[in-house]
Design a protein around this motif. Structure first.
Motif, PDB file in Angstrom:
ATOM      1  N   LEU A  62       3.527  -0.635  -2.146  1.00 46.31           N
ATOM      2  CA  LEU A  62       4.514   0.476  -2.502  1.00 46.31           C
ATOM      3  C   LEU A  62       4.463   1.721  -1.545  1.00 46.31           C
ATOM      4  CD1 LEU A  62       3.038   0.811  -6.221  1.00 46.31           C
ATOM      5  CD2 LEU A  62       5.263  -0.258  -5.519  1.00 46.31           C
ATOM      6  N   ILE A  63       5.952   1.840  -1.200  1.00 43.43           N
ATOM      7  CA  ILE A  63       5.893   3.012  -0.179  1.00 43.43           C
ATOM      8  C   ILE A  63       5.132   4.347  -0.421  1.00 43.43           C
ATOM      9  CG2 ILE A  63       8.158   4.033  -1.304  1.00 43.43           C
ATOM     10  CD1 ILE A  63       9.165   4.112   1.639  1.00 43.43           C
ATOM     11  N   GLY A  64       4.527   4.981   0.340  1.00 44.78           N
ATOM     12  CA  GLY A  64       4.185   6.183   0.130  1.00 44.78           C
ATOM     13  C   GLY A  64       2.553   5.898   0.010  1.00 44.78           C
ATOM     14  N   LYS A  65       2.065   4.811  -0.218  1.00 42.29           N
ATOM     15  CA  LYS A  65       0.736   4.612  -0.729  1.00 42.29           C
ATOM     16  C   LYS A  65      -0.315   4.072   0.349  1.00 42.29           C
ATOM     17  CE  LYS A  65       1.433   5.391  -5.213  1.00 42.29           C
ATOM     18  NZ  LYS A  65       1.103   6.437  -5.729  1.00 42.29           N
ATOM     19  N   ARG A  66      -1.495   4.478   0.361  1.00 43.77           N
ATOM     20  CA  ARG A  66      -2.354   4.351   1.387  1.00 43.77           C
ATOM     21  C   ARG A  66      -3.402   2.972   0.742  1.00 43.77           C
ATOM     22  NH1 ARG A  66      -3.749   8.236   5.536  1.00 43.77           N
ATOM     23  NH2 ARG A  66      -2.211   9.919   5.200  1.00 43.77           N
ATOM     24  N   TYR A  67      -3.480   1.954   1.578  1.00 41.64           N
ATOM     25  CA  TYR A  67      -4.247   0.721   1.140  1.00 41.64           C
ATOM     26  C   TYR A  67      -5.570   0.662   2.024  1.00 41.64           C
ATOM     27  CZ  TYR A  67      -0.168  -0.577  -1.599  1.00 41.64           C
ATOM     28  OH  TYR A  67       0.917  -0.831  -2.450  1.00 41.64           O
ATOM     29  N   VAL A  68      -6.636   0.318   1.382  1.00 43.67           N
ATOM     30  CA  VAL A  68      -8.056   0.186   2.029  1.00 43.67           C
ATOM     31  C   VAL A  68      -8.639  -1.061   1.470  1.00 43.67           C
ATOM     32  CG1 VAL A  68      -8.100   2.720   2.191  1.00 43.67           C
ATOM     33  CG2 VAL A  68      -9.080   1.620   0.178  1.00 43.67           C
ATOM     34  N   ASP A  69      -9.574  -1.452   2.599  1.00 43.93           N
ATOM     35  CA  ASP A  69     -10.421  -2.658   2.284  1.00 43.93           C
ATOM     36  C   ASP A  69     -11.653  -2.204   1.473  1.00 43.93           C
ATOM     37  OD1 ASP A  69     -11.616  -1.431   4.375  1.00 43.93           O
ATOM     38  OD2 ASP A  69     -12.379  -3.115   5.346  1.00 43.93           O
ATOM     39  N   ASP A  89      -8.127 -10.255   6.049  1.00 45.91           N
ATOM     40  CA  ASP A  89      -8.996 -11.384   6.045  1.00 45.91           C
ATOM     41  C   ASP A  89      -8.957 -12.289   4.485  1.00 45.91           C
ATOM     42  OD1 ASP A  89      -9.910 -11.851   8.526  1.00 45.91           O
ATOM     43  OD2 ASP A  89     -11.800 -10.961   8.470  1.00 45.91           O
ATOM     44  N   GLY A  90      -8.135 -12.254   4.068  1.00 42.82           N
ATOM     45  CA  GLY A  90      -7.962 -13.072   2.676  1.00 42.82           C
ATOM     46  C   GLY A  90      -8.209 -12.140   1.377  1.00 42.82           C
ATOM     47  N   ALA A  91      -8.790 -10.935   1.574  1.00 38.93           N
ATOM     48  CA  ALA A  91      -9.102 -10.143   0.547  1.00 38.93           C
ATOM     49  C   ALA A  91      -8.261  -9.076   0.268  1.00 38.93           C
ATOM     50  CB  ALA A  91     -10.642  -9.358   0.908  1.00 38.93           C
ATOM     51  N   PRO A  92      -7.856  -8.852  -1.094  1.00 39.72           N
ATOM     52  CA  PRO A  92      -6.690  -8.010  -1.280  1.00 39.72           C
ATOM     53  C   PRO A  92      -7.007  -6.703  -1.113  1.00 39.72           C
ATOM     54  CG  PRO A  92      -7.464  -8.982  -3.465  1.00 39.72           C
ATOM     55  CD  PRO A  92      -8.188  -9.699  -2.110  1.00 39.72           C
ATOM     56  N   LEU A  93      -6.252  -5.863  -0.541  1.00 45.44           N
ATOM     57  CA  LEU A  93      -6.435  -4.384  -0.203  1.00 45.44           C
ATOM     58  C   LEU A  93      -5.917  -3.678  -1.446  1.00 45.44           C
ATOM     59  CD1 LEU A  93      -4.827  -4.011   3.245  1.00 45.44           C
ATOM     60  CD2 LEU A  93      -7.160  -4.250   2.765  1.00 45.44           C
ATOM     61  N   THR A  94      -6.763  -2.286  -1.606  1.00 45.24           N
ATOM     62  CA  THR A  94      -6.630  -1.504  -2.802  1.00 45.24           C
ATOM     63  C   THR A  94      -5.757  -0.475  -2.663  1.00 45.24           C
ATOM     64  OG1 THR A  94      -8.800  -0.794  -2.752  1.00 45.24           O
ATOM     65  CG2 THR A  94      -8.463  -2.660  -4.251  1.00 45.24           C
ATOM     66  N   ILE A  95      -5.170   0.346  -3.597  1.00 42.82           N
ATOM     67  CA  ILE A  95      -4.715   1.605  -3.271  1.00 42.82           C
ATOM     68  C   ILE A  95      -5.702   2.745  -3.469  1.00 42.82           C
ATOM     69  CG2 ILE A  95      -2.925   3.261  -4.370  1.00 42.82           C
ATOM     70  CD1 ILE A  95      -1.302   1.033  -5.186  1.00 42.82           C
ATOM     71  N   ARG A  96      -5.603   3.378  -2.168  1.00 40.63           N
ATOM     72  CA  ARG A  96      -6.570   4.443  -2.170  1.00 40.63           C
ATOM     73  C   ARG A  96      -6.222   5.568  -3.208  1.00 40.63           C
ATOM     74  NH1 ARG A  96      -9.418   7.206   2.944  1.00 40.63           N
ATOM     75  NH2 ARG A  96     -10.808   5.817   2.044  1.00 40.63           N
ATOM     76  N   ALA A  97      -7.226   6.261  -3.911  1.00 45.53           N
ATOM     77  CA  ALA A  97      -6.908   7.118  -4.974  1.00 45.53           C
ATOM     78  C   ALA A  97      -6.831   8.491  -4.069  1.00 45.53           C
ATOM     79  CB  ALA A  97      -8.083   7.208  -5.889  1.00 45.53           C
ATOM     80  N   PRO A  98      -5.761   9.442  -4.682  1.00 48.57           N
ATOM     81  CA  PRO A  98      -5.614  10.677  -3.665  1.00 48.57           C
ATOM     82  C   PRO A  98      -6.826  11.717  -4.142  1.00 48.57           C
ATOM     83  CG  PRO A  98      -4.426  10.333  -6.022  1.00 48.57           C
ATOM     84  CD  PRO A  98      -4.888   8.953  -5.809  1.00 48.57           C
ATOM     85  N   LYS A  99      -6.845  12.264  -3.280  1.00 52.01           N
ATOM     86  CA  LYS A  99      -8.063  13.158  -3.062  1.00 52.01           C
ATOM     87  C   LYS A  99      -7.845  14.392  -3.974  1.00 52.01           C
ATOM     88  CE  LYS A  99      -9.806  12.027   1.676  1.00 52.01           C
ATOM     89  NZ  LYS A  99      -9.740  12.598   3.123  1.00 52.01           N
TER      90      LYS A  99
END
Length: 105
Positions: A62-69, A89-99
């Motif tokens: 999704l545009i504007g979202k930050r993804y982290v491992d 590395d095969g593991a899905p990235l998750t959306i970082r929750a806003p601060k």
């Protein structure tokens, strides 16, 4: 055909070869880096592939979202939505929750 992306550095723009997804690397691990992929295909430097038109259906990124491992060593900012799940590395990235911002009473 586009070559695989080299070791990503903050500021690098990566593009999917299978959809219209594009991301910017915000933070990258300093040690050995794994493979960043979208929809199962390795992402490449955005300059090496032409922009693809947005596809119909539900986007994976999704545009504007930050993804982290899971280890919080890699952070990507999505600049163009597209199909396919972002993985590292095969593991899905998750959306970082806003601060949460401090209260401005």
């Amino acid at each position: 055909m586009a070559s695989p992306a080299p070791t990503p550095r903050p500021g690098d723009q990566l593009a999917s070869t299978t959809s219209s997804t594009r991301v910017i690397v915000i933070r990258a691990p300093e040690e050995e880096v794994g493979t960043i992929a979208c929809g199962g295909a390795t992402m490449v430097l955005a300059q090496s592939v032409p922009a693809q038109p947005a596809s119909g259906g539900a986007p994976g990124a999704l545009i504007g979202k930050r993804y982290v491992d899971d280890a919080d060593t890699l952070e990507l900012l999505c600049t163009a939505s597209g199909g396919g799940e972002l993985t590292y590395d095969g593991a899905p990235l998750t959306i970082r929750a806003p601060k949460a911002l401090p209260a401005s009473d």
